[in-house]
Design an enzyme around this catalytic site. Sequence first.
Site, mmCIF file in Angstrom:
data_model
loop_
_atom_site.group_PDB
_atom_site.id
_atom_site.type_symbol
_atom_site.label_atom_id
_atom_site.label_comp_id
_atom_site.label_asym_id
_atom_site.label_seq_id
_atom_site.Cartn_x
_atom_site.Cartn_y
_atom_site.Cartn_z
ATOM 1 C CG ASN A 107 -1.940 -1.156 1.138
ATOM 2 O OD1 ASN A 107 -2.034 -1.829 0.112
ATOM 3 N ND2 ASN A 107 -2.653 -1.385 2.225
ATOM 4 C CB THR A 152 -16.797 38.809 -29.341
ATOM 5 O OG1 THR A 152 -17.519 39.778 -30.095
ATOM 6 C CG2 THR A 152 -15.537 39.459 -28.768
ATOM 7 C CB SER A 274 -10.533 13.078 -49.215
ATOM 8 O OG SER A 274 -11.600 12.278 -49.695
ATOM 9 C CD GLU A 287 -10.581 16.903 -38.715
ATOM 10 O OE1 GLU A 287 -11.687 16.350 -38.811
ATOM 11 O OE2 GLU A 287 -9.731 16.874 -39.627
ATOM 12 C CE LYS A 322 -0.795 1.486 -9.574
ATOM 13 N NZ LYS A 322 -2.128 1.232 -8.941
#
Length: 456
Positions: A107, A152, A274, A287, A322
């Site tokens: 522990n 904004t 692509s 992304e 963990k």
Amino acid sequence: MWGGLFASGPAEIMQEINASIDFDRALGPQDIAGSLAHVAMLATRGIIEAADAEAITRGLAQVKGEIEAGTFAYSRALEDIHMNVESRLAELIGPAAGRLHTARSRNDQVATDFKLWVRDTVEALMGQIVGLQTALAERALASADMVMPGFTHLQSAQPVTFGHHLLAYVEMLARDRSRFADARARANECPLGAAALAGTSFPIDRAATATALGFDRPTANSLDSVADRDFVLEALSAAAICAVHLSRFAEEIVLWTTPQFGFVRLSDAFSTGSSIMPQKRNPDAAELVRGKTGRVTGSLVGLLTVMKGLPLAYSKDMQEDKEGAMDGLRTLSLCVAAMTGMVRDMAPDAAKMKAAAGSGYSTATDLADWLVRTLKMPFREAHHVTGRIVALASGKGAPLEALTLAELQSVEPRINAGALEVLGVENSVRSRTSYGGTAPDNVRAQAKGWLERFST
Ligand code: ARG
């Protein structure tokens, strides 16, 4: 390790749910460092014989070598890294290995190991963040004069410079670094010697092991020592906030690289094509930085949920600290590296940004400020007058700087030729000289200031 009481081994599914070696093997170096400090202290205190301590130390060095060389044979039957190491030590040096676990429990051992791991990981992350900040500040210095629209509500608001925009991220990352430094400083107390939960009757020297492992001091309460995972939670919350910053930046890169914005071009190295649409250049790395933020924040929420409701002191639930934490912190490290690469590689399009900066009547505030400064108009009235001028321009489908003086005067007769000068975006950014404002000289000074700090 507990055959004294048990007559038979675990069920297969018990082993499956119980074993942590598949992920806590990452703690091997820390586990050995902890054991080396512990055994040296046991010998100094006369708790074990010097000869046994020497054999253990030599054996641990060999185990360390095997782990580093990748030849160590991990066993799931031995559950975790602590028992894997101790069992191998016994194979190497015989019964003396059994003395290593005197005055210690798994522990306090696991709490110590994981603290060391989190400490190392946080330090590495802090270094990486400086790398990203440096890339940003260098680019900011080079683009201190490059005008772009400031937004904004994602609506054109006022012109700013690209350098100023990049320095905003340098500030965020500075706070991230300071949060990691705080977490590291608070975590730097050593749990070793708290044993299972209550301390030990052996005359150990906790200050000595704490010092040997680079901690500031031993933890003060044995129950807290084995029950505490704040050090992981703090590192993960700093990581989650940092990941959110990177995600916002990634989102901006995604926008900026669209043909519609076209502010920035990413290099081939950080784009993908692509398989069906030949014209596409996709900002996949940005992304993915945005997407991986979910994993980082998820690791924080995961551990908060594990810890919630656990009675003192140690419970096996805590073994679940963990996997998520390691994944979260490693993911953040990857994201910082990817962002650094993108910042170094990206090519800003100054002409596109400048053209966009002038659209959307972004210098309307400059005109209102001019009315206040020159005609001593109250700002509210200046706001109203400027609104009417914007309406006039927009009715003609023209930008503000295309209006003639006569047209401006049709709304407010006291306006003179000086007003025409404040309508350009370059003048606009140059005038924002207030501390922290977007004026190119401010941006240059701040970028230089950061770069000096990073180089010392
Ligand atoms: N593998 C365990 C963990 O990660 C080590 C501590 C186990 N202690 C125990 N008493 N079963 O938490």
